[in-house]
Scaffold this motif. Sequence first.
Motif, short mmCIF file in Angstrom:
data_model
loop_
_atom_site.label_atom_id
_atom_site.label_comp_id
_atom_site.label_asym_id
_atom_site.label_seq_id
_atom_site.Cartn_x
_atom_site.Cartn_y
_atom_site.Cartn_z
N VAL A 6 -8.40 -15.18 6.88
CA VAL A 6 -8.08 -14.23 5.81
C VAL A 6 -9.07 -13.08 5.86
CG1 VAL A 6 -7.78 -13.90 3.34
CG2 VAL A 6 -7.18 -16.10 4.39
N SER A 7 -8.55 -11.84 5.97
CA SER A 7 -9.39 -10.65 6.00
C SER A 7 -9.42 -10.02 4.61
CB SER A 7 -8.85 -9.63 7.01
OG SER A 7 -8.83 -10.19 8.32
N ILE A 8 -10.60 -9.93 4.01
CA ILE A 8 -10.75 -9.43 2.65
C ILE A 8 -10.97 -7.92 2.67
CG2 ILE A 8 -11.95 -9.72 0.46
CD1 ILE A 8 -10.59 -12.25 1.54
N GLU A 9 -10.24 -7.20 1.81
CA GLU A 9 -10.37 -5.74 1.75
C GLU A 9 -10.23 -5.27 0.31
OE1 GLU A 9 -8.17 -1.87 3.70
OE2 GLU A 9 -8.29 -3.71 4.87
N ARG A 10 -10.73 -4.06 0.06
CA ARG A 10 -10.63 -3.47 -1.27
C ARG A 10 -9.17 -3.18 -1.61
NH1 ARG A 10 -10.44 1.77 -2.87
NH2 ARG A 10 -10.87 2.48 -0.74
N LEU A 11 -8.79 -3.44 -2.85
CA LEU A 11 -7.43 -3.17 -3.33
C LEU A 11 -7.35 -1.73 -3.81
CD1 LEU A 11 -4.69 -4.60 -3.91
CD2 LEU A 11 -5.54 -5.05 -6.20
N ALA A 12 -6.31 -0.99 -3.38
CA ALA A 12 -6.17 0.43 -3.76
C ALA A 12 -4.73 0.69 -4.20
CB ALA A 12 -6.54 1.33 -2.59
N SER A 13 -4.55 1.83 -4.88
CA SER A 13 -3.20 2.22 -5.30
C SER A 13 -3.13 3.73 -5.44
CB SER A 13 -2.83 1.55 -6.63
OG SER A 13 -3.69 1.98 -7.66
N LYS A 14 -1.93 4.27 -5.32
CA LYS A 14 -1.70 5.70 -5.55
C LYS A 14 -0.22 5.92 -5.89
CE LYS A 14 -1.15 6.97 -0.64
NZ LYS A 14 -1.69 7.81 0.45
N GLU A 15 0.03 7.03 -6.57
CA GLU A 15 1.40 7.36 -7.00
C GLU A 15 1.96 8.45 -6.11
OE1 GLU A 15 3.70 8.15 -11.26
OE2 GLU A 15 1.64 8.85 -10.97
N LEU A 16 3.19 8.26 -5.64
CA LEU A 16 3.83 9.23 -4.75
C LEU A 16 5.23 9.56 -5.26
CD1 LEU A 16 2.91 7.85 -1.20
CD2 LEU A 16 2.00 9.90 -2.29
N PRO A 17 5.70 10.78 -4.99
CA PRO A 17 7.08 11.12 -5.37
C PRO A 17 8.07 10.36 -4.49
CG PRO A 17 6.10 12.90 -4.10
CD PRO A 17 5.00 11.92 -4.38
N ILE A 18 9.23 10.08 -5.04
CA ILE A 18 10.28 9.39 -4.29
C ILE A 18 11.18 10.43 -3.63
CG2 ILE A 18 12.29 7.87 -4.47
CD1 ILE A 18 10.90 6.54 -6.86
N GLU A 19 11.40 10.26 -2.32
CA GLU A 19 12.26 11.17 -1.57
C GLU A 19 13.56 10.44 -1.22
OE1 GLU A 19 10.16 12.53 1.85
OE2 GLU A 19 8.30 12.93 0.75
N ILE A 20 14.67 11.14 -1.38
CA ILE A 20 15.97 10.58 -1.01
C ILE A 20 16.51 11.35 0.20
CG2 ILE A 20 18.36 10.19 -1.74
CD1 ILE A 20 16.36 8.34 -3.05
N THR A 21 16.87 10.61 1.24
CA THR A 21 17.43 11.23 2.44
C THR A 21 18.85 10.70 2.66
OG1 THR A 21 16.47 9.50 3.85
CG2 THR A 21 15.18 11.50 3.52
N LEU A 22 19.67 11.54 3.29
CA LEU A 22 21.06 11.18 3.57
C LEU A 22 21.20 10.74 5.01
CD1 LEU A 22 23.32 13.85 1.81
CD2 LEU A 22 23.26 11.40 1.36
N ASN A 23 21.82 9.60 5.21
CA ASN A 23 22.15 9.13 6.55
C ASN A 23 23.55 9.65 6.88
OD1 ASN A 23 22.40 7.79 8.96
ND2 ASN A 23 22.82 5.79 8.05
N GLY A 24 23.59 10.73 7.66
CA GLY A 24 24.85 11.39 7.95
C GLY A 24 24.96 12.68 7.16
N GLU A 25 26.13 13.30 7.21
CA GLU A 25 26.35 14.57 6.52
C GLU A 25 27.53 14.46 5.57
OE1 GLU A 25 26.81 17.72 9.27
OE2 GLU A 25 24.77 17.57 10.09
N LEU A 26 27.39 15.13 4.44
CA LEU A 26 28.50 15.20 3.50
C LEU A 26 29.58 16.11 4.06
CD1 LEU A 26 26.49 15.65 0.17
CD2 LEU A 26 27.56 13.56 1.00
#
Length: 421
Positions: free
Chosen positions: A137-157
């Motif tokens: 088990v490798s122990i590491e510092r716990l971190a967090s950050k907030e990011l905007p959600i991006e929506i992408t289209l698979n294909g074209e309308l």
Amino acid sequence: MKKFQETLMKDLGWKLLSIGIATIMWFMVININQPVDTRTYSKYITLDNMEVLTDRGLTARNAEDIAATKVNIKIKAQRTSLDRLNQSNDWLQVSVDFSGLKNAMAGDTVSLPVKVEMLGGYSGYTIVSKAPANIQVSIERLASKELPIEITLNGELPKNALYSAPVLSANTVWVKGPASSVERVIAVRGMINAQDVQGDVQLNAKLVPYDSHGTQVKGVKLGTSEVTVIYGALGLKSIPIKVNISGTPADGFELGETTCTPQTIEVVANPEILKDFIYLQLPDIDISGSGATLRKSFAVADYLPEGIAIKDGSSPTIQVNVQVLAANSREIVVRSNQLTVLKGVSGMSYEISGSAKVVITGEETLINNIDESTLTGTVDVSGLSVGHHKVPITLNLADGITAGYAYIDVAISQEADDSES
């Protein structure tokens, strides 16, 4: 009843002996047909008491890899017992207990034993071996950050389909996990299949964290695993522009032509909203006391009803030109072949195209005697670079005659030199 008892007690010793022999033979048959065997079973590891680390702002950097580790367990028992084990998925539990890591620090690597338990009251089984028996088990510092959600289209309308910008059930998401993994995450995206966007629709998009190379980052957790995405079908409509002129120009002047550029705009919105949108009304233009042509610019978005937007690619502004002419005025047409280039640069090619309407004012006799087909003029191209430009026209007019502003198209290009030819 007495007769039955006599029959039961008759030759009792032989009867008991027969029962004993039958029992011994039954055990012998069982041992022959149900021998003891060893089989190997596989199970993924569960992580117990992770809060011992997370409560102190730490985590296991390789927690996801540990949870994805399959442990092979050899179990010894009778065949029928082993067969019963195959009928259930919950009889065997494999875990790693983090409760002993109360003093672990970020950067430590700790070996923990793999624990195997038989559940459900099973007995008569022997665990022969387990592999692996220990986990690093490798122990590491716990971190967090907030990011905007991006929506992408698979294909074209479809090209003829118009939709509102997608509305999300959440616009941002928290990314949490080992510091080294969280730092790699630069975007959280959800994918929508274009073929699923039909009419007014609500879809779910699974969220995935990505690094700068577009590769999925593993080992982190998202505050929400998916979002709801709502698309609204839009209608398209071409709307005329309306502007009212108020007031009276100065003495000796009169109202001429009022033009809007463009004359119509294309807008998109919910079809129900568009149904009642007939024209775009601009503010009134007051020409009171004016003795010159007025030019006004309006931002389209400022005058659109709520819920209606300009179609992409449409002009965001409307130019309104209100002619205020002297009482003695005349509109003439000047064509490109009547104009010459002024202050051109060597090595550049200049092409004048199209025509322009020009309002001239002056004494009535003078302006009525002008033959517009013989007029000449110039366009000053000094300081202009390669490309298409609208350049003001200067006409060669007799004294006592003035011309209003007018523009014509000039295309400027680089001439090819002999070496290139």
